[in-house]
Design a protein around this motif. Structure first.
Motif, PDB file in Angstrom:
ATOM      1  N   ASP A  11       0.805  -1.228   0.000  1.00 26.91           N
ATOM      2  CA  ASP A  11       0.000   0.000   0.000  1.00 26.91           C
ATOM      3  C   ASP A  11       0.837   1.276   0.000  1.00 26.91           C
ATOM      4  N   GLU A  12       2.109   1.178  -0.387  1.00 21.83           N
ATOM      5  CA  GLU A  12       2.908   2.393  -0.568  1.00 21.83           C
ATOM      6  C   GLU A  12       3.296   2.447  -2.034  1.00 21.83           C
ATOM      7  N   THR A  13       3.001   3.589  -2.681  1.00 19.16           N
ATOM      8  CA  THR A  13       3.479   3.789  -4.051  1.00 19.16           C
ATOM      9  C   THR A  13       4.816   4.500  -3.898  1.00 19.16           C
ATOM     10  N   GLN A  31      -0.838   4.913   0.966  1.00 20.67           N
ATOM     11  CA  GLN A  31      -2.288   4.802   0.716  1.00 20.67           C
ATOM     12  C   GLN A  31      -3.059   4.573   2.014  1.00 20.67           C
ATOM     13  N   LEU A  32      -2.386   4.776   3.130  1.00 21.88           N
ATOM     14  CA  LEU A  32      -3.005   4.483   4.428  1.00 21.88           C
ATOM     15  C   LEU A  32      -4.429   5.014   4.556  1.00 21.88           C
ATOM     16  N   GLU A  33      -4.579   6.280   4.163  1.00 21.24           N
ATOM     17  CA  GLU A  33      -5.902   6.905   4.359  1.00 21.24           C
ATOM     18  C   GLU A  33      -6.982   6.223   3.520  1.00 21.24           C
ATOM     19  N   LEU A  34      -6.589   5.577   2.410  1.00 20.04           N
ATOM     20  CA  LEU A  34      -7.580   4.903   1.555  1.00 20.04           C
ATOM     21  C   LEU A  34      -8.039   3.578   2.158  1.00 20.04           C
ATOM     22  N   HIS A  35      -7.134   2.942   2.908  1.00 20.57           N
ATOM     23  CA  HIS A  35      -7.447   1.604   3.432  1.00 20.57           C
ATOM     24  C   HIS A  35      -7.908   1.626   4.895  1.00 20.57           C
ATOM     25  N   ALA A  36      -7.624   2.726   5.601  1.00 22.57           N
ATOM     26  CA  ALA A  36      -7.868   2.785   7.051  1.00 22.57           C
ATOM     27  C   ALA A  36      -9.313   2.408   7.383  1.00 22.57           C
ATOM     28  N   VAL A  41      -5.503  -3.629   4.037  1.00 26.76           N
ATOM     29  CA  VAL A  41      -5.277  -3.220   2.642  1.00 26.76           C
ATOM     30  C   VAL A  41      -6.280  -3.922   1.716  1.00 26.76           C
ATOM     31  N   VAL A  42      -6.999  -3.146   0.924  1.00 22.65           N
ATOM     32  CA  VAL A  42      -7.965  -3.708  -0.033  1.00 22.65           C
ATOM     33  C   VAL A  42      -7.274  -3.757  -1.402  1.00 22.65           C
ATOM     34  N   PRO A  43      -7.008  -4.980  -1.945  1.00 22.76           N
ATOM     35  CA  PRO A  43      -6.209  -5.089  -3.166  1.00 22.76           C
ATOM     36  C   PRO A  43      -6.708  -4.237  -4.338  1.00 22.76           C
ATOM     37  N   SER A  44      -8.025  -4.212  -4.565  1.00 23.52           N
ATOM     38  CA  SER A  44      -8.524  -3.468  -5.733  1.00 23.52           C
ATOM     39  C   SER A  44      -8.303  -1.964  -5.564  1.00 23.52           C
ATOM     40  N   ILE A  45      -8.427  -1.485  -4.332  1.00 18.26           N
ATOM     41  CA  ILE A  45      -8.181  -0.052  -4.073  1.00 18.26           C
ATOM     42  C   ILE A  45      -6.683   0.243  -4.239  1.00 18.26           C
ATOM     43  N   ALA A  46      -5.856  -0.681  -3.764  1.00 16.57           N
ATOM     44  CA  ALA A  46      -4.397  -0.489  -3.867  1.00 16.57           C
ATOM     45  C   ALA A  46      -3.994  -0.396  -5.333  1.00 16.57           C
TER      46      ALA A  46
END
Ligand code: KG4
Ligand code: ZN
Length: 372
Positions: A11-13, A31-36, A41-46
């Motif tokens: 989850d880090e670009t 991407q922490l804020e997207l998965h929190a 970690v949600v694979p499709s969001i990542a």
């Protein structure tokens, strides 16, 4: 050698530029804020976030490295010798974004491409330099004197023990043990989430365990306040694998109704729980040292940011007549600088694709197989 490294395994670009072992730039867009919100970690969001962010992250890394006066991507790419990319282990949809983009750049700008193991990257995180002769790790020269060492890699996705042997600058790794279920960081995150500590919970567990420590009591003295099992305490004496799901289940059961817990209860629970996680890790470290006779231990990965773990590992290794080296905190979480250095290690083993047809063939690893 100027290396552009790309890391998208979780989850880090991330992208970094290195001049040999020197970090010229290191850009991480978390991407922490997207998965929190989802507690993991949600694979499709990542995947989606990596796709959207990676070109900007790579451009920023190239510009911040001050390679040329020009800021055009093609001029910057002309100064790059080689591209490196993480091929695993990690989340397949996330890895694929980095690999596809790295291949595209390599082919477009006629650069070789080095496929890199994420685990070798974590090991390399200890060896990075700020400037020539100035390592991030203050006692790197001691570590460089060792030709063999063990690594404990602990993060939200990994818990591995790896043996590394160095023969005339070529490194060979062997996987000694790994988690059979949850990773140590995953266990911290899942139990912490149930306690209402948010995501990722590891740093909060550490903070609460330390901050709320009862007056006059050390963390280890308080560890029996909530009885929790030490993972694999009774496993076979030669077993170097880890397992954290039993501790997770026991912790979730023992905490009872979270609504009934006071702040002090939660802090006490965190101290006990962190103690159990650390004891489970150190149990296998001790065994690995005894079994291999190797007394140099490296600690890396996201959970390596934990001060209690760092301190306890150092104490244990001293007691065993050896020495522990902990990754600089700047590089414990996922980053591409470590991938850039691991790429140079991989290159000494001939792991580099130069022709377009070889570059096209690079694929993600389903699992990491360090050779025996
Ligand atoms: O390496 P990393 O950034 O990403 C993965 O590859 O998973 O590691 C993140 C993990 C999370 O589980 C997080 O809770 C844990 O590292 N972590 C910590 C601390 N800081 C991060 N665990 C315990 N204590 C910390 N200070
Ligand atoms: Zn990692």
């Amino acid at each position: 050698m100027i290396i552009l490294a790309i890391e998208t395994s979780c989850d880090e670009t991330a992208a970094a530029v290195l001049d040999d072992d020197r970090v010229l730039s290191n850009v991480v867009w978390s991407q922490l804020e997207l998965h929190a919100h989802w507690g993991g970690v949600v694979p499709s969001i990542a995947r989606r976030a990596h796709e959207e962010r990676l070109p900007a992250v790579v451009a920023a890394a190239l510009r911040r490295a001050n390679l040329t006066n020009s800021s055009s991507l093609s001029n910057l790419m002309n100064s790059v010798t080689t591209i490196a990319v993480t091929i695993g282990p990690g989340l397949a949809p996330a890895l694929e974004v980095g690999i596809t983009y790295a291949k595209k750049l390599a082919i477009q700008y006629h650069k070789p491409l080095i496929p890199v193991s994420h685990l070798e990257g974590h090991i390399a995180s200890l060896f990075l330099r700020r400037r020539p002769g100035v390592p991030y790790l203050s006692n790197l020269s001691n570590l460089n004197n060792a030709s063999n060492w063990l690594s404990l890699i602990v993060s939200g996705g990994h818990t591995e023990l790896v043996e590394t042997r160095r023969q005339s600058f070529v490194l060979a790794h062997r996987l000694l043990g790994q988690t059979m279920d949850d990773a140590a960081g995953e266990c911290l995150d899942k139990v912490g989430r149930a306690l209402g500590l948010g995501y990722p919970a590891g740093p909060v567990v550490e903070k609460l365990a330390a901050e709320f420590a009862s007056k006059g009591q050390t963390l280890s003295a308080r560890s029996d306040l909530f009885k929790l099992p030490i993972p694999m305490e009774r496993s076979r004496k030669t077993d170097l694998n880890f397992s954290f799901s039993g501790l997770k289940t026991a912790a979730l059961r023992n905490m009872g109704n979270v609504g009934d817990l006071t702040k002090q209860d939660i802090a006490d629970f965190c101290a006990s729980f962190q103690e159990a996680v650390i004891s489970g890790l150190l149990l296998k470290v001790r065994r690995a040292v005894v079994m291999t006779g190797i007394k140099t231990m490296l600690l890396s990965g996201g959970v390596a940011a934990n001060n209690e773990l760092r301190q306890r590992l150092r104490q244990l290794m001293k007691k065993l007549g050896g020495q522990a080296f902990c990754a600089p905190k700047k590089f414990t979480g996922d980053n591409a600088a470590m991938i850039g250095l691991a790429a140079q290690w991989a290159r000494t083993r001939g792991e580099i694709a130069r022709k377009e047809i070889e570059i096209e063939k690079i694929d993600r690893l389903p699992n990491l197989n360090f050779s025996d």
